[in-house]
Scaffold this active site. Structure first.
Site, mmCIF file in Angstrom:
data_model
loop_
_atom_site.group_PDB
_atom_site.id
_atom_site.type_symbol
_atom_site.label_atom_id
_atom_site.label_comp_id
_atom_site.label_asym_id
_atom_site.label_seq_id
_atom_site.Cartn_x
_atom_site.Cartn_y
_atom_site.Cartn_z
ATOM 1 N N HIS A 1 0.714 -1.228 0.090
ATOM 2 C CA HIS A 1 -0.001 0.068 -0.057
ATOM 3 C C HIS A 1 0.947 1.124 -0.159
ATOM 4 C CE1 HIS A 1 -2.046 3.187 2.397
ATOM 5 N NE2 HIS A 1 -2.876 3.070 1.293
ATOM 6 N N SER A 2 0.506 2.216 -0.781
ATOM 7 C CA SER A 2 1.067 3.644 -0.829
ATOM 8 C C SER A 2 2.521 3.642 -0.780
ATOM 9 C CB SER A 2 0.554 4.315 0.583
ATOM 10 O OG SER A 2 0.783 5.438 0.399
#
Length: 327
Positions: free
Chosen positions: A119-120
């Protein structure tokens, strides 16, 4: 490992881990250890999960229980985050260290390949790793970030001039070994909720706070954020869009990119579109899926993300004999 003794966090997070059979793991690295949470059977090579900037392994706590239970997942705390060691004083966090960190993990467990779900910031880190070592990565899942950002020259110069002095201050504070400011547990929830601009629901905050907080030695019933403050002043991959486009040509493994509809692109959308075009043209197994939600949709509303990830895993994970075999 420091464990919070506040009832709200212990009741929710520790019980959650116990119910799902989560095991804490530690992986030796030259500067200390990487901490992680292993979900699922230990005789199956796990999908390695990398979190976002200033988050930790807890970012996957609500998503993983909704994924197939016969698969394994190893959510890591990156250096300076969660329960993992900080890098030495006087050093700065460099994104290219991911090339070494993932290889340390593979060496620790004797893997020839690695599967990644991130994520991210974690997604930004796995993008060049998979492109530079494509034979080591059997598939990628990226959530709401695709590639290293491209900054305008004037923005980059400004960042370097402003963040470098702040990094030096943070490094000196670390060397003084003084305790950071502390807060009540409710205040830490508010700070996390407001700091992410409502990207994380209040109900989901404990899953990140569990590994981010330590109990104050000075003030009863108060806690401080234990992540390394030097993380705030680091720089990403400072290369050109041409490099990102060249890397995209190597990403021919199964690749799922999930974009949250209420989250920004963090750069000019043109740069994002250029890479998407290359991936769609060169990789028949690249998938772009949109999910309603904010940047942390996988944590706050995992029921929206889990079906998309599960469908992808069922098509590609079980076809890989190395993944499905016993270690």
């Amino acid at each position: 490992m420091d464990v919070l003794d506040t009832q709200p966090m212990e009741t929710l997070v520790e019980r959650h881990d116990r119910e799902h059979g989560v095991q804490e793991v530690r992986i030796p690295v030259p500067f200390g250890e990487l901490a992680g949470k292993w979900w699922g059977p230990r005789n199956v090579r796990p999908i390695v999960c990398l979190h976002g900037w200033q988050d930790n392994a807890g970012t996957f706590d609500t998503l993983i229980p909704l994924l197939p239970s016969h698969m394994s997942f190893l959510a890591l705390d990156l250096p300076g985050h969660g329960y993992s060691s900080r890098i030495p004083d006087g050093m700065s966090y460099q994104p290219m260290n991911i090339f070494y960190l993932l290889n340390f993990v593979m060496h620790e467990y004797g893997w020839k390949k690695i599967s990644l779900m991130s994520h991210s910031m974690g997604s930004v880190l796995q993008y060049p790793y998979a492109a530079i070592f494509p034979t080591r990565v059997d598939f990628l899942i990226s959530i709401d970030a695709l590639k290293p950002q491209i900054f305008r020259p004037e923005v980059l110069v400004s960042m370097l001039s402003e963040l470098t002095p702040e990094f030096l201050k943070a490094d000196l504070r670390n060397q003084e070994k003084s305790e950071p400011p502390s807060y009540s547990y409710e205040e830490t929830v508010n700070r996390l909720f407001e700091g992410t601009v409502n990207s994380i629901t209040r109900e989901s905050c404990p899953f990140l706070l569990q590994r981010n907080l330590r109990k104050s030695a000075k003030f009863p019933d108060k806690y401080y954020f234990a992540r390394d403050s030097r993380l705030k002043y680091g720089f990403g991959f400072l290369w050109s869009q041409d490099v990102n486009k060249r890397l995209a040509q190597n990403l021919t493994m199964p690749f799922l990119f999930i974009k949250a509809t209420e989250s920004p692109y963090w750069e000019r959308k043109q740069y994002y579109d250029e890479v998407i075009e290359i991936l769609e043209r060169n990789n028949s197994r690249f998938e772009l899926r949109y999910v309603e939600g904010t940047h942390h949709v996988h944590l706050s509303h995992p029921e929206r993300v889990a079906p998309v990830v599960t469908d992808f895993l069922r098509r590609y994970w079980e076809k890989d004999e190395d993944v499905a075999s016993k270690l």
